[in-house]
Structure formats: structure tokens, C-alpha cells
Motif scaffolding. Structure first.
Motif, short mmCIF file in Angstrom:
data_model
loop_
_atom_site.label_atom_id
_atom_site.label_comp_id
_atom_site.label_asym_id
_atom_site.label_seq_id
_atom_site.Cartn_x
_atom_site.Cartn_y
_atom_site.Cartn_z
N ALA A 1 -14.13 2.49 15.86
CA ALA A 1 -15.12 3.39 16.26
C ALA A 1 -13.53 4.99 16.58
O ALA A 1 -14.19 6.01 16.50
CB ALA A 1 -15.49 3.17 17.87
N LYS A 2 -12.48 4.77 16.84
CA LYS A 2 -11.60 5.39 17.13
C LYS A 2 -10.95 5.76 16.04
O LYS A 2 -9.98 6.52 15.73
CB LYS A 2 -10.55 4.74 17.96
N GLY A 3 -11.05 4.97 14.69
CA GLY A 3 -11.33 5.46 13.24
C GLY A 3 -9.76 5.11 12.42
O GLY A 3 -9.34 4.90 11.50
N TYR A 4 -9.47 3.66 13.99
CA TYR A 4 -8.16 2.99 13.19
C TYR A 4 -9.25 1.93 11.86
O TYR A 4 -10.44 1.24 11.70
CB TYR A 4 -8.53 2.11 14.07
N GLN A 5 -7.90 1.58 10.75
CA GLN A 5 -8.98 1.17 9.80
C GLN A 5 -8.30 -0.44 10.05
O GLN A 5 -6.93 -0.97 9.96
CB GLN A 5 -8.72 1.67 7.98
N LEU A 6 -8.59 -2.15 10.28
CA LEU A 6 -8.44 -2.68 10.39
C LEU A 6 -8.35 -3.94 9.26
O LEU A 6 -8.88 -4.14 9.08
CB LEU A 6 -8.91 -3.70 11.73
N LYS A 7 -7.12 -4.82 9.56
CA LYS A 7 -6.84 -5.85 8.17
C LYS A 7 -6.00 -6.58 9.64
O LYS A 7 -4.77 -6.86 9.63
CB LYS A 7 -5.70 -5.48 7.04
N ARG B 1 -4.03 2.31 9.57
CA ARG B 1 -4.19 1.58 9.05
C ARG B 1 -3.41 0.33 10.03
O ARG B 1 -2.27 0.56 10.47
CB ARG B 1 -3.16 1.38 7.45
N LEU B 2 -4.32 -0.62 10.94
CA LEU B 2 -3.57 -1.46 11.66
C LEU B 2 -3.78 -3.04 10.75
O LEU B 2 -4.93 -2.80 10.68
CB LEU B 2 -4.19 -1.45 13.04
N LEU B 3 -2.54 -3.19 11.01
CA LEU B 3 -2.01 -5.20 10.79
C LEU B 3 -2.33 -5.62 12.06
O LEU B 3 -1.17 -4.51 13.19
CB LEU B 3 -0.74 -5.08 9.72
N VAL B 4 -3.31 -6.81 11.87
CA VAL B 4 -3.02 -7.22 13.44
C VAL B 4 -2.86 -8.62 12.92
O VAL B 4 -3.20 -9.40 11.78
CB VAL B 4 -4.54 -7.01 14.03
N CYS C 1 -4.79 -10.45 9.74
CA CYS C 1 -4.14 -11.71 9.15
C CYS C 1 -4.11 -12.61 10.30
O CYS C 1 -3.68 -12.94 11.23
CB CYS C 1 -3.27 -11.88 8.42
N GLU C 2 -4.58 -14.63 9.86
CA GLU C 2 -4.53 -15.47 10.31
C GLU C 2 -3.07 -16.50 9.85
O GLU C 2 -2.19 -17.38 10.99
CB GLU C 2 -5.17 -16.23 11.12
N GLN C 3 -2.47 -15.61 9.07
CA GLN C 3 -1.52 -16.50 8.23
C GLN C 3 -0.14 -15.49 8.08
O GLN C 3 -0.46 -14.90 7.51
CB GLN C 3 -2.01 -17.29 7.15
N LEU C 4 0.24 -16.72 7.67
CA LEU C 4 2.30 -15.66 7.19
C LEU C 4 1.97 -14.88 5.73
O LEU C 4 2.14 -13.98 6.02
CB LEU C 4 3.27 -16.22 7.95
N PRO C 5 1.81 -16.08 5.23
CA PRO C 5 1.84 -15.40 3.82
C PRO C 5 1.48 -13.91 3.52
O PRO C 5 1.30 -13.18 2.92
CB PRO C 5 1.60 -16.66 2.93
N GLU C 6 0.04 -13.61 4.30
CA GLU C 6 -0.61 -13.32 3.75
C GLU C 6 -0.27 -11.98 4.32
O GLU C 6 -0.34 -10.56 4.03
CB GLU C 6 -2.51 -13.24 4.56
N ALA C 7 0.22 -11.68 5.68
CA ALA C 7 0.71 -10.76 6.81
C ALA C 7 1.79 -9.88 5.69
O ALA C 7 2.18 -9.33 5.55
CB ALA C 7 1.45 -11.15 7.70
N VAL C 8 3.00 -11.25 5.23
CA VAL C 8 3.86 -10.52 4.73
C VAL C 8 3.70 -10.11 3.48
O VAL C 8 3.81 -8.61 3.30
CB VAL C 8 5.23 -12.01 4.08
N ALA C 9 2.58 -10.41 2.39
CA ALA C 9 2.04 -9.67 1.10
C ALA C 9 1.97 -8.63 1.15
O ALA C 9 1.83 -7.59 0.88
CB ALA C 9 1.04 -10.89 0.33
N VAL D 1 2.16 -6.11 3.86
CA VAL D 1 3.60 -5.73 4.92
C VAL D 1 4.16 -5.23 3.30
O VAL D 1 4.62 -4.19 3.17
CB VAL D 1 4.10 -5.97 5.53
N LEU D 2 4.50 -6.22 2.83
CA LEU D 2 5.93 -5.70 0.94
C LEU D 2 4.76 -5.22 -0.23
O LEU D 2 5.42 -3.37 -0.77
CB LEU D 2 6.03 -7.26 0.76
N GLU D 3 3.47 -5.52 -0.46
CA GLU D 3 2.94 -4.72 -1.23
C GLU D 3 1.64 -3.60 -0.94
O GLU D 3 2.07 -2.44 -2.04
CB GLU D 3 1.90 -5.84 -1.57
N ASP D 4 1.37 -3.24 0.41
CA ASP D 4 0.24 -2.44 0.33
C ASP D 4 0.42 -2.42 2.60
O ASP D 4 -0.40 -2.54 3.04
CB ASP D 4 -1.23 -2.42 0.46
N PRO D 5 1.91 -1.96 2.74
CA PRO D 5 2.23 -1.23 4.21
C PRO D 5 1.23 -0.46 4.90
O PRO D 5 0.70 0.41 4.69
CB PRO D 5 3.19 -0.67 4.60
N PRO D 6 1.30 -1.54 6.21
CA PRO D 6 -0.19 -0.94 7.02
C PRO D 6 0.96 0.45 8.07
O PRO D 6 2.08 0.53 7.58
CB PRO D 6 -0.50 -1.98 8.11
#
Length: 318
Positions: free
Chosen positions: A23-29, A3-6, A31-39, A41-46
């Protein structure tokens, strides 16, 4: 799937790169906003973080701190993306404690390679024993499967320090760690000298090690390891214990017991003729051998072959 956080500005990840990664199997998430990215990482870390330098101002540094403080996954690899010109001035890697960098514009094939490299590096680093730095259990299992798949005759050798717990109780954990390192160095040095080709050395944990060598080298290597151990083991014992030939400590039931001085036991299982199909069978056979060899006095090895066992004993010199 990894699981890859971008985390980056809009359009930061090119469509071609996203298509290749998925195509290589990565699940992408993304995030263009900081609060969403931090949340996230803390709640469902990649499993990995691809981070644009300068993400929403100082958001890149704040997101790195969030990753570092993540209790659920404290070792998420961070790949920092930056302009090539930013490398012309020396970056403060204390401020950016990342695992790798890639430069813009993102090349899909190169980005994929760096992500795969970061994952492989993490697996190697965190598989290693933190004390000896030798490969750990995951690498040991892979090495066993490799020799089984080869069809060749290898010796899988389990090394154990006898009565190590009471030694630790008497001499302390610091001295115990020194003994663990000493045995690891002996194994490495002997195999480097006598059986390097096709060999493997791993540290299961504590006072247990595994090494794999070609079967014809097993007896010579085991004898040399025991000889080298006996030459240095008194350096880790008190003079009064050496004079007494033993030391007094508590057994597993808490009763005072007289224990022999330091010794090692080596149980050796050979893999030839298709006798074993997977690593679990090798471990079970080695466990039976080790149970027997550890009951013998002094340092010993026991080699199980298809139709017989070969044993050797090197009495510990006082």
C-alpha cells in the motif's frame, strides 16, 4: 517505487505487513529458496533486502556476500530479521555486515518505519561528498528549492578555487585534497560563527562549493571567508612560489603558463522578491557572475542583487 526482496522461510512475512508495504508503494519479491534469491540479486538487483537470519542454514551469509559483490547496485541496504533472544549473545557484525535489524514477530508499522529509515539513510550517506563529507548535489537542489519556496531573501553563494587544476598538476592530488578540505572547513567555521540560522553548506564536487545564508549576512560572510583563506593559503604553497608571487604550469591547451597563487572566487545570487522560480535559474545566474569574478585578480566576491551588484576584493597576501 522501491523494490524490496524478502528472503525468508514460508510465512516469514505476515500478510498484514505485506499489505501495508504494498500500500505504501513497495514492490515485493518474496524468495523462500537461496538460488532464487541470489539469481535475483545478480540479474535484477532490488533496492532493499529484508533477510531472515538463518535463512536456509547459512544462506543468509551467502546472500549477504552476493549483495556485497553486486556490481550493478553495490549499496543495497540490508535489514536483518532475528529473534530478540539472539541479541542476548553478541553477534559478529563482520559476519553480518547489515544496515539495520528488526526483531520477530514483525510489527507492520515498525517494519515500514525501518525500511523508510534505511532508504533515507542511504540517500544521505551517498549524497555526501566522500572527501569533505558535506552534502552533495541532491541536497543542494533541495536546499535551493526550500529557500525559493520560503519566499524569504536568501543568498545562494557559489565558491570556486581559482586555477585549481594547474595547482593540482604542480603540487599533486594529495596536496590538492588538503586545499579542498581547508576551504570546506573555512566555509563551515565562518557560517557556524556568523550565519548559522537557516544556513546550508554543500559540496558540488572538486573545488566547487555552495552555501546558502540569509541575504543580509552575505557580504560579512564572504569577506570573512576570504580573510580566513588568505591567512592560511601560504601553508599550502612552496616558498619559491610565494617569493615569485606565482607558479608555472600547463594551461588547458597544454601550454606553459604563469599562474597566480591560490585564491577563491565567490558568486552570490539573492533570491528575494520572487526573482527566481527554480534552482536552474539560480545556477545560470551564478555561472555568469562566476565567469566575471574569476577574471579579477586575487580573491573576490560578487553579490548580484535585483538592481545592482556589490563586489569586494581581498588581495592575496604574499
Amino acid at each position: 517505487m522501491s523494490r524490496l526482496l524478502v528472503a525468508g522461510s514460508p510465512g516469514f512475512l505476515p500478510p498484514a505487513a505485506r499489505t501495508l508495504l504494498e500500500a505504501k508503494g513497495y514492490q515485493l519479491k518474496v524468495c523462500e529458496q537461496l538460488p532464487e534469491a541470489v539469481a535475483l540479486v545478480l540479474e535484477d538487483p532490488p533496492d532493499l533486502l529484508l533477510l531472515e537470519k538463518g535463512f536456509v542454514g547459512d544462506g543468509d551469509q551467502r546472500l549477504i556476500k552476493a549483495v556485497s559483490g553486486c556490481l550493478q547496485k553495490g549499496n543495497i541496504p540490508i535489514i536483518l530479521v532475528l529473534e530478540l533472544t539472539e541479541l542476548e549473545t553478541e553477534l559478529d557484525w563482520g559476519v553480518y555486515p547489515v544496515d539495520d535489524i528488526v526483531t520477530l514477530p514483525l510489527v507492520p508499522s515498525l517494519l515500514l518505519a525501518r525500511l523508510q529509515l534505511a532508504e533515507a539513510r542511504m540517500m544521505r550517506v551517498f549524497d555526501n561528498n566522500p572527501l569533505s563529507r558535506l552534502p552533495g548535489n541532491t541536497s543542494i537542489l533541495r536546499a535551493m528549492q526550500r529557500v525559493l519556496a520560503s519566499g524569504n531573501d536568501y543568498a545562494v553563494c557559489y565558491v570556486d578555487i581559482d586555477n585549481f587544476k594547474p595547482y593540482n598538476d604542480r603540487y599533486g592530488f594529495s596536496r590538492g585534497d588538503e586545499v579542498i578540505l581547508m576551504v570546506a572547513r573555512i566555509i563551515v567555521n565562518v557560517i557556524e560563527e556568523k550565519a548559522r540560522e537557516g544556513s546550508f553548506i554543500g559540496h558540488v564536487g572538486g573545488d566547487d562549493y555552495v552555501f546558502i545564508i540569509k541575504a543580509e549576512k552575505a557580504e560579512e560572510v564572504c569577506r570573512q571567508i576570504i580573510d580566513n583563506f588568505n591567512m592560511v593559503r601560504n601553508l599550502f604553497l612552496n616558498a619559491e612560489d610565494i617569493a615569485a608571487g606565482a607558479f608555472v604550469g600547463l594551461d588547458r591547451r597544454g601550454q606553459e603558463t604563469r599562474f597566480p597563487l591560490l585564491s577563491i572566487s565567490i558568486a552570490v545570487v539573492t533570491t528575494g522578491e520572487g526573482r527566481y522560480r527554480h534552482s536552474g535559474e539560480i545556477a545560470a545566474a551564478a555561472s555568469q557572475l562566476k565567469h566575471y569574478v574569476k577574471r579579477l585578480e586575487g580573491s573576490n566576491y560578487l553579490i548580484e542583487r535585483r538592481d545592482s551588484c556589490v563586489s569586494g576584493q581581498e588581495m592575496s597576501a604574499a
